[in-house]
Design a protein around this motif. Structure first.
Motif, PDB file in Angstrom:
ATOM      1  N   ALA A  60       1.100  -1.454   0.411  1.00 52.14           N
ATOM      2  CA  ALA A  60       0.046  -0.084  -0.078  1.00 52.14           C
ATOM      3  C   ALA A  60       0.807   1.119  -0.176  1.00 52.14           C
ATOM      4  O   ALA A  60       2.015   1.036   0.502  1.00 52.14           O
ATOM      5  N   ALA A  61       0.834   2.085  -0.668  1.00 51.88           N
ATOM      6  CA  ALA A  61       1.612   3.288  -1.246  1.00 51.88           C
ATOM      7  C   ALA A  61       1.204   4.147   0.222  1.00 51.88           C
ATOM      8  O   ALA A  61       2.087   4.612   0.957  1.00 51.88           O
ATOM      9  N   LYS A  62       0.355   3.870   0.694  1.00 48.71           N
ATOM     10  CA  LYS A  62      -0.641   5.214   2.289  1.00 48.71           C
ATOM     11  C   LYS A  62      -1.183   4.488   3.284  1.00 48.71           C
ATOM     12  O   LYS A  62      -2.162   3.677   2.973  1.00 48.71           O
ATOM     13  N   ALA A  63      -0.891   4.977   4.055  1.00 48.40           N
ATOM     14  CA  ALA A  63      -2.530   4.225   5.053  1.00 48.40           C
ATOM     15  C   ALA A  63      -3.490   5.023   5.181  1.00 48.40           C
ATOM     16  O   ALA A  63      -3.498   6.395   4.460  1.00 48.40           O
ATOM     17  N   GLU A  64      -5.010   4.562   4.986  1.00 48.91           N
ATOM     18  CA  GLU A  64      -6.034   4.798   4.641  1.00 48.91           C
ATOM     19  C   GLU A  64      -6.658   5.310   6.049  1.00 48.91           C
ATOM     20  O   GLU A  64      -6.575   4.274   6.721  1.00 48.91           O
ATOM     21  N   VAL A  65      -8.185   6.358   6.055  1.00 46.19           N
ATOM     22  CA  VAL A  65      -8.995   6.355   6.859  1.00 46.19           C
ATOM     23  C   VAL A  65     -10.332   5.539   6.422  1.00 46.19           C
ATOM     24  O   VAL A  65     -10.573   5.260   5.811  1.00 46.19           O
ATOM     25  N   HIS A  66     -10.188   4.702   7.342  1.00 43.93           N
ATOM     26  CA  HIS A  66     -11.081   3.445   7.771  1.00 43.93           C
ATOM     27  C   HIS A  66     -12.792   3.937   8.772  1.00 43.93           C
ATOM     28  O   HIS A  66     -12.307   4.402   9.856  1.00 43.93           O
ATOM     29  N   PRO A  67     -13.708   4.191   8.130  1.00 42.53           N
ATOM     30  CA  PRO A  67     -14.224   3.999   9.350  1.00 42.53           C
ATOM     31  C   PRO A  67     -14.420   2.977  10.587  1.00 42.53           C
ATOM     32  O   PRO A  67     -14.632   1.374  10.115  1.00 42.53           O
ATOM     33  N   LYS A  68     -15.262   3.321  11.522  1.00 39.86           N
ATOM     34  CA  LYS A  68     -14.957   2.339  12.690  1.00 39.86           C
ATOM     35  C   LYS A  68     -16.259   0.597  12.350  1.00 39.86           C
ATOM     36  O   LYS A  68     -15.871  -0.149  12.654  1.00 39.86           O
ATOM     37  N   ASP A  69     -16.877   1.468  11.600  1.00 38.60           N
ATOM     38  CA  ASP A  69     -17.878   0.088  11.708  1.00 38.60           C
ATOM     39  C   ASP A  69     -17.758  -0.903  10.228  1.00 38.60           C
ATOM     40  O   ASP A  69     -17.751  -2.279  10.800  1.00 38.60           O
ATOM     41  N   THR A  70     -16.928  -0.399   9.814  1.00 35.49           N
ATOM     42  CA  THR A  70     -15.415  -1.435   9.239  1.00 35.49           C
ATOM     43  C   THR A  70     -15.095  -2.112  10.169  1.00 35.49           C
ATOM     44  O   THR A  70     -13.985  -1.325   9.964  1.00 35.49           O
ATOM     45  N   HIS A  71     -14.319  -3.314  10.129  1.00 33.24           N
ATOM     46  CA  HIS A  71     -13.474  -3.467  11.394  1.00 33.24           C
ATOM     47  C   HIS A  71     -13.518  -4.822  11.611  1.00 33.24           C
ATOM     48  O   HIS A  71     -14.702  -5.558  11.333  1.00 33.24           O
ATOM     49  N   LEU A  72     -12.862  -5.233  12.270  1.00 38.82           N
ATOM     50  CA  LEU A  72     -12.340  -6.852  12.654  1.00 38.82           C
ATOM     51  C   LEU A  72     -12.114  -6.829  13.842  1.00 38.82           C
ATOM     52  O   LEU A  72     -11.858  -5.490  14.732  1.00 38.82           O
ATOM     53  N   CYS A  73     -12.997  -7.997  14.260  1.00 39.18           N
ATOM     54  CA  CYS A  73     -12.563  -8.076  15.734  1.00 39.18           C
ATOM     55  C   CYS A  73     -12.873  -9.734  16.370  1.00 39.18           C
ATOM     56  O   CYS A  73     -12.595 -10.696  15.735  1.00 39.18           O
ATOM     57  N   PHE A  74     -11.618  -9.449  17.597  1.00 39.58           N
ATOM     58  CA  PHE A  74     -10.755 -10.809  18.030  1.00 39.58           C
ATOM     59  C   PHE A  74     -11.623 -10.565  20.044  1.00 39.58           C
ATOM     60  O   PHE A  74     -11.377  -9.336  20.301  1.00 39.58           O
ATOM     61  N   SER A  75     -11.598 -12.385  20.082  1.00 41.14           N
ATOM     62  CA  SER A  75     -12.138 -12.032  21.450  1.00 41.14           C
ATOM     63  C   SER A  75     -11.070 -12.892  22.120  1.00 41.14           C
ATOM     64  O   SER A  75     -10.100 -13.168  21.795  1.00 41.14           O
ATOM     65  N   VAL A  76     -10.648 -12.305  23.808  1.00 39.50           N
ATOM     66  CA  VAL A  76      -9.482 -12.263  24.481  1.00 39.50           C
ATOM     67  C   VAL A  76     -10.175 -13.072  25.902  1.00 39.50           C
ATOM     68  O   VAL A  76     -11.480 -12.364  26.224  1.00 39.50           O
ATOM     69  N   PRO A  77      -9.653 -13.931  26.178  1.00 45.27           N
ATOM     70  CA  PRO A  77     -10.559 -14.348  27.866  1.00 45.27           C
ATOM     71  C   PRO A  77     -10.709 -13.602  28.870  1.00 45.27           C
ATOM     72  O   PRO A  77     -10.784 -13.373  29.610  1.00 45.27           O
ATOM     73  N   SER A  78      -9.363 -12.408  28.869  1.00 47.25           N
ATOM     74  CA  SER A  78      -9.141 -11.006  29.657  1.00 47.25           C
ATOM     75  C   SER A  78      -8.969  -9.390  29.304  1.00 47.25           C
ATOM     76  O   SER A  78      -8.374  -9.413  28.458  1.00 47.25           O
ATOM     77  N   MET A  79     -10.191  -8.967  29.307  1.00 51.38           N
ATOM     78  CA  MET A  79     -10.090  -7.526  28.844  1.00 51.38           C
ATOM     79  C   MET A  79      -9.230  -7.045  29.744  1.00 51.38           C
ATOM     80  O   MET A  79      -8.352  -5.939  28.952  1.00 51.38           O
ATOM     81  N   LYS A  80      -9.218  -7.057  31.257  1.00 52.62           N
ATOM     82  CA  LYS A  80      -7.678  -6.591  32.011  1.00 52.62           C
ATOM     83  C   LYS A  80      -6.693  -6.540  31.361  1.00 52.62           C
ATOM     84  O   LYS A  80      -6.131  -5.833  31.447  1.00 52.62           O
ATOM     85  N   ASP A  81      -6.159  -8.045  31.080  1.00 48.39           N
ATOM     86  CA  ASP A  81      -4.896  -8.447  30.570  1.00 48.39           C
ATOM     87  C   ASP A  81      -4.802  -7.810  29.700  1.00 48.39           C
ATOM     88  O   ASP A  81      -3.272  -7.281  29.142  1.00 48.39           O
TER      89      ASP A  81
END
Length: 151
Positions: free
Chosen positions: A81-102
């Motif tokens: 990619a030539a440069k980073a682009e602005v993306h809307p938050k509605d388009t996102h990747l989501c990952f689940s983790v066992p501990s939000m605090k960690d």
């Protein structure tokens, strides 16, 4: 005898339904690819901040990093990619983790700022079902959600 036949009928129907459910094949997610400016920076981010497992990639051309994101799914990072682009938050990747605090501690360690859905900095969003969520951008501007959903 009549009761035995009724029970046997429902048992056979249940087995038949179970077999049909197991044999029905739906499309499954194989991979998601994102286009980045710096392969090294993006690879370090997804490996060290998100904590994804690096996989062997077949191209060996210095333009790809692959990560395991589930039993049969992958994240492919492709440089060029030539440069980073602005993306809307509605388009996102989501990952689940066992501990939000960690996970928040990992973000702090790597100096990654996060926010809730409305955009309030350093705030954890809580969905109506109790799942906690945070949002932040990767080095190329892609939005990432991290949540503690237990499925």
């Amino acid at each position: 005898m009549k009761q035995t036949i009724v029970i046997l009928f429902f048992a056979i129907m249940g087995i038949s339904t179970s077999i049909q459910a197991q044999t029905k094949k739906y499309p499954s997610l194989n991979h998601i690819a994102i286009y980045v400016v710096s392969l090294e920076r993006a690879t370090a981010f997804y490996r060290d901040v998100i904590g994804l497992e690096v996989m062997d990639e077949p191209f060996k051309d210095g333009r790809h990093s692959w990560f395991k994101v589930g039993d049969h799914s992958q994240l492919h990072i492709i440089s060029g990619a030539a440069k980073a682009e602005v993306h809307p938050k509605d388009t996102h990747l989501c990952f689940s983790v066992p501990s939000m605090k960690d996970f928040i501690a990992v973000l702090a360690q790597h100096h990654v700022t996060y926010e809730d859905w409305p955009g309030k900095p350093n705030t954890i969003n809580k969905r109506v079902d109790g799942v906690q969520q945070v949002y932040f951008r990767d080095p190329d501007g892609y939005w990432i959600e991290i949540n503690d959903d237990k499925y």
